[in-house]
Design a protein around this motif. Structure first.
Motif, PDB file in Angstrom:
ATOM      1  N   UNK A   1       1.910 -10.773 -13.650  1.00  0.00           N
ATOM      2  CA  UNK A   1       2.612  -9.413 -12.648  1.00  0.00           C
ATOM      3  C   UNK A   1       2.340  -9.392 -12.022  1.00  0.00           C
ATOM      4  N   UNK A   2       3.744  -9.070 -11.031  1.00  0.00           N
ATOM      5  CA  UNK A   2       3.913  -8.537  -9.808  1.00  0.00           C
ATOM      6  C   UNK A   2       4.141  -7.027  -9.919  1.00  0.00           C
ATOM      7  N   UNK A   3       3.854  -7.007  -8.659  1.00  0.00           N
ATOM      8  CA  UNK A   3       4.294  -5.388  -8.311  1.00  0.00           C
ATOM      9  C   UNK A   3       4.149  -5.327  -5.799  1.00  0.00           C
ATOM     10  N   UNK A   4       4.634  -4.432  -6.253  1.00  0.00           N
ATOM     11  CA  UNK A   4       4.622  -4.266  -4.282  1.00  0.00           C
ATOM     12  C   UNK A   4       4.449  -3.136  -4.462  1.00  0.00           C
ATOM     13  N   UNK A   5       3.867  -2.790  -2.920  1.00  0.00           N
ATOM     14  CA  UNK A   5       3.414  -1.237  -2.737  1.00  0.00           C
ATOM     15  C   UNK A   5       3.685  -1.417  -1.276  1.00  0.00           C
ATOM     16  N   UNK A   6       3.460  -0.242  -1.049  1.00  0.00           N
ATOM     17  CA  UNK A   6       3.185  -0.207   0.759  1.00  0.00           C
ATOM     18  C   UNK A   6       1.903   0.096   1.148  1.00  0.00           C
ATOM     19  N   UNK A   7       1.133  -0.601   2.363  1.00  0.00           N
ATOM     20  CA  UNK A   7       0.071  -1.694   2.825  1.00  0.00           C
ATOM     21  C   UNK A   7      -0.096  -0.898   3.548  1.00  0.00           C
ATOM     22  N   UNK A   8      -1.790  -0.513   4.171  1.00  0.00           N
ATOM     23  CA  UNK A   8      -2.361   0.376   4.423  1.00  0.00           C
ATOM     24  C   UNK A   8      -2.141  -0.179   6.125  1.00  0.00           C
ATOM     25  N   UNK A   9      -2.315   0.529   6.883  1.00  0.00           N
ATOM     26  CA  UNK A   9      -1.885   0.055   8.027  1.00  0.00           C
ATOM     27  C   UNK A   9      -3.827  -0.498   8.350  1.00  0.00           C
ATOM     28  N   UNK A  10      -3.491  -1.825   9.349  1.00  0.00           N
ATOM     29  CA  UNK A  10      -4.700  -2.040   9.776  1.00  0.00           C
ATOM     30  C   UNK A  10      -5.027  -1.758  10.661  1.00  0.00           C
ATOM     31  N   UNK A  11      -6.470  -1.766  10.495  1.00  0.00           N
ATOM     32  CA  UNK A  11      -7.066  -1.509  11.550  1.00  0.00           C
ATOM     33  C   UNK A  11      -8.562  -2.471  12.377  1.00  0.00           C
ATOM     34  N   UNK A  12      -9.147  -2.168  13.243  1.00  0.00           N
ATOM     35  CA  UNK A  12      -9.714  -3.278  14.384  1.00  0.00           C
ATOM     36  C   UNK A  12     -10.976  -4.006  13.525  1.00  0.00           C
ATOM     37  N   UNK A  13     -11.554  -3.073  12.544  1.00  0.00           N
ATOM     38  CA  UNK A  13     -12.175  -4.322  11.826  1.00  0.00           C
ATOM     39  C   UNK A  13     -11.800  -5.124  10.482  1.00  0.00           C
ATOM     40  N   UNK A  14     -10.245  -4.990  10.065  1.00  0.00           N
ATOM     41  CA  UNK A  14      -9.942  -5.368   9.315  1.00  0.00           C
ATOM     42  C   UNK A  14     -10.319  -7.009   9.181  1.00  0.00           C
ATOM     43  N   UNK A  15     -10.723  -7.564   8.222  1.00  0.00           N
ATOM     44  CA  UNK A  15     -10.862  -9.012   7.821  1.00  0.00           C
ATOM     45  C   UNK A  15     -10.293 -10.020   8.264  1.00  0.00           C
TER      46      UNK A  15
ATOM     47  N   UNK B   1       7.937  -6.688   6.055  1.00  0.00           N
ATOM     48  CA  UNK B   1       7.177  -5.908   6.413  1.00  0.00           C
ATOM     49  C   UNK B   1       6.270  -4.998   6.270  1.00  0.00           C
ATOM     50  N   UNK B   2       4.536  -4.343   5.874  1.00  0.00           N
ATOM     51  CA  UNK B   2       3.818  -3.321   6.159  1.00  0.00           C
ATOM     52  C   UNK B   2       4.337  -3.155   4.587  1.00  0.00           C
ATOM     53  N   UNK B   3       4.583  -4.287   3.582  1.00  0.00           N
ATOM     54  CA  UNK B   3       3.820  -4.197   2.711  1.00  0.00           C
ATOM     55  C   UNK B   3       2.830  -5.160   1.822  1.00  0.00           C
ATOM     56  N   UNK B   4       2.264  -4.965   0.698  1.00  0.00           N
ATOM     57  CA  UNK B   4       1.401  -5.429  -0.713  1.00  0.00           C
ATOM     58  C   UNK B   4       2.366  -5.915  -1.451  1.00  0.00           C
ATOM     59  N   UNK B   5       1.690  -7.421  -1.646  1.00  0.00           N
ATOM     60  CA  UNK B   5       2.708  -7.876  -3.339  1.00  0.00           C
ATOM     61  C   UNK B   5       1.164  -7.575  -3.922  1.00  0.00           C
ATOM     62  N   UNK B   6       1.086  -7.582  -5.070  1.00  0.00           N
ATOM     63  CA  UNK B   6      -0.630  -7.772  -6.061  1.00  0.00           C
ATOM     64  C   UNK B   6      -0.261  -8.731  -7.333  1.00  0.00           C
ATOM     65  N   UNK B   7      -0.257  -9.867  -7.397  1.00  0.00           N
ATOM     66  CA  UNK B   7      -0.396 -10.451  -8.387  1.00  0.00           C
ATOM     67  C   UNK B   7      -1.546 -10.227  -9.179  1.00  0.00           C
ATOM     68  N   UNK B   8      -1.296 -10.334 -10.749  1.00  0.00           N
ATOM     69  CA  UNK B   8      -2.372 -10.198 -11.417  1.00  0.00           C
ATOM     70  C   UNK B   8      -1.676 -11.453 -12.830  1.00  0.00           C
ATOM     71  N   UNK B   9      -3.309 -11.714 -12.919  1.00  0.00           N
ATOM     72  CA  UNK B   9      -3.014 -12.745 -13.754  1.00  0.00           C
ATOM     73  C   UNK B   9      -3.930 -12.333 -15.014  1.00  0.00           C
TER      74      UNK B   9
ATOM     75  N   UNK C   1      -4.698 -11.241  -7.235  1.00  0.00           N
ATOM     76  CA  UNK C   1      -4.862 -11.424  -5.728  1.00  0.00           C
ATOM     77  C   UNK C   1      -3.262 -10.868  -5.578  1.00  0.00           C
ATOM     78  N   UNK C   2      -4.602  -9.789  -3.622  1.00  0.00           N
ATOM     79  CA  UNK C   2      -2.848  -8.840  -2.965  1.00  0.00           C
ATOM     80  C   UNK C   2      -2.933 -10.178  -2.012  1.00  0.00           C
ATOM     81  N   UNK C   3      -1.850  -9.699  -1.461  1.00  0.00           N
ATOM     82  CA  UNK C   3      -0.845 -10.330   0.115  1.00  0.00           C
ATOM     83  C   UNK C   3      -0.413  -9.598   0.870  1.00  0.00           C
ATOM     84  N   UNK C   4      -1.056  -8.847   1.847  1.00  0.00           N
ATOM     85  CA  UNK C   4      -0.101  -7.968   2.659  1.00  0.00           C
ATOM     86  C   UNK C   4       0.463  -8.270   3.896  1.00  0.00           C
TER      87      UNK C   4
END
Length: 246
Positions: free
Chosen positions: A205-219, A25-33, A174-177
């Motif tokens: 390609x797959x990369x994992x990083x820490x996610x930015x905190x969710x804000x109240x205006x999160x999409x 929890x609290x990470x982003x996984x980035x997939x790149x074609x 494509x990024x999944x939080x």
């Protein structure tokens, strides 16, 4: 989208391969074609309770959609949010057409096995996922409907489905939080509706990083009222889990 994406780990998954990883929890996984035209079939499970897994019908009906893209959430069969789609350069993620099996691949591209072809054998998505989930004590009955990232399948006015060739371009992301600890199971085997004459070996390609905190205006939080309830289910789940761990 993660504004300060600093990878903790990066891997290149070759075409016709399968892999899995637990993303906290609290990470982003980035997939790149990498080359364009990739297909990444993905499933999600709760690593602490493997009976909880991605639920396609609930994900689609609660967000009133046939496709997924930026702003949508991926729900478990317990009404919790595994992940939020915070970036989708392709604008359309296939949700309903599943993966190809051995017979489908053999009929379209020929029947070749690992013993003769080694790493260039024509693997199929179904067997790839079965092999990967077996590492966690799961089997065929544990395969749910999967997502196909980087792939678009649309329907016409008469309900016929159409595969969109060239939907994903080289470099598309494509990024999944990740909203709760999640076991991500994936395969880079070709989509079952791909009309290519030659078996497509497309890496991701797959990369994992820490996610930015969710804000109240999160999409993702605000795209549907149902998503707020999903995140509330996550909050209660994590609160209860924390109490039980102590």
């Amino acid at each position: 989208m993660s504004s300060n994406f600093e990878p903790i780990t990066t891997d290149l998954i070759p075409g016709a391969s399968h892999w899995s990883l637990v993303v906290p929890k609290g990470h982003v996984i980035r997939f790149t074609d990498v080359q364009g035209g990739a297909n990444l079939s993905v499933l999600f499970y709760n690593p602490k309770n493997l009976l909880e897994r991605y639920n396609a019908p609930d994900t689609l009906k609660c967000q009133h959609t046939f496709k997924l893209t930026t702003g949508n959430c991926l729900y478990s069969d317990m009404g919790r949010v595994f992940a939020s789609i915070v970036r989708d350069d392709t604008g359309w993620i296939d949700t309903v057409t599943g993966v190809a099996n051995k017979a489908k691949v053999a009929a379209q591209w020929g029947d070749r096995d690992y013993q003769h072809e080694r790493n260039h054998w024509k693997q199929n998505g179904y067997d790839s996922l079965v092999v990967e989930v077996a590492k966690y004590g799961l089997g065929q009955r544990d395969l749910a409907a999967n997502l196909n990232l980087f792939t678009k399948v649309s329907t016409d006015s008469e309900g016929f489905m159409h595969f969109a060739e060239g939907h994903s371009k080289a470099g598309d992301v494509i990024e999944l939080r990740i909203e709760m600890d999640t076991l991500v199971v994936l395969t880079t085997c070709p989509h079952p509706m791909n009309p290519a004459e030659k078996y497509p070996y497309k890496p991701v390609e797959i990369a994992v990083a820490k996610a930015d905190p969710m804000t109240e205006d999160d999409v993702c939080l605000n795209s549907r009222e149902e998503n707020r309830r999903g995140f509330e289910n996550n909050r209660r789940y994590h609160m209860t889990s924390s109490i039980l761990e102590h």
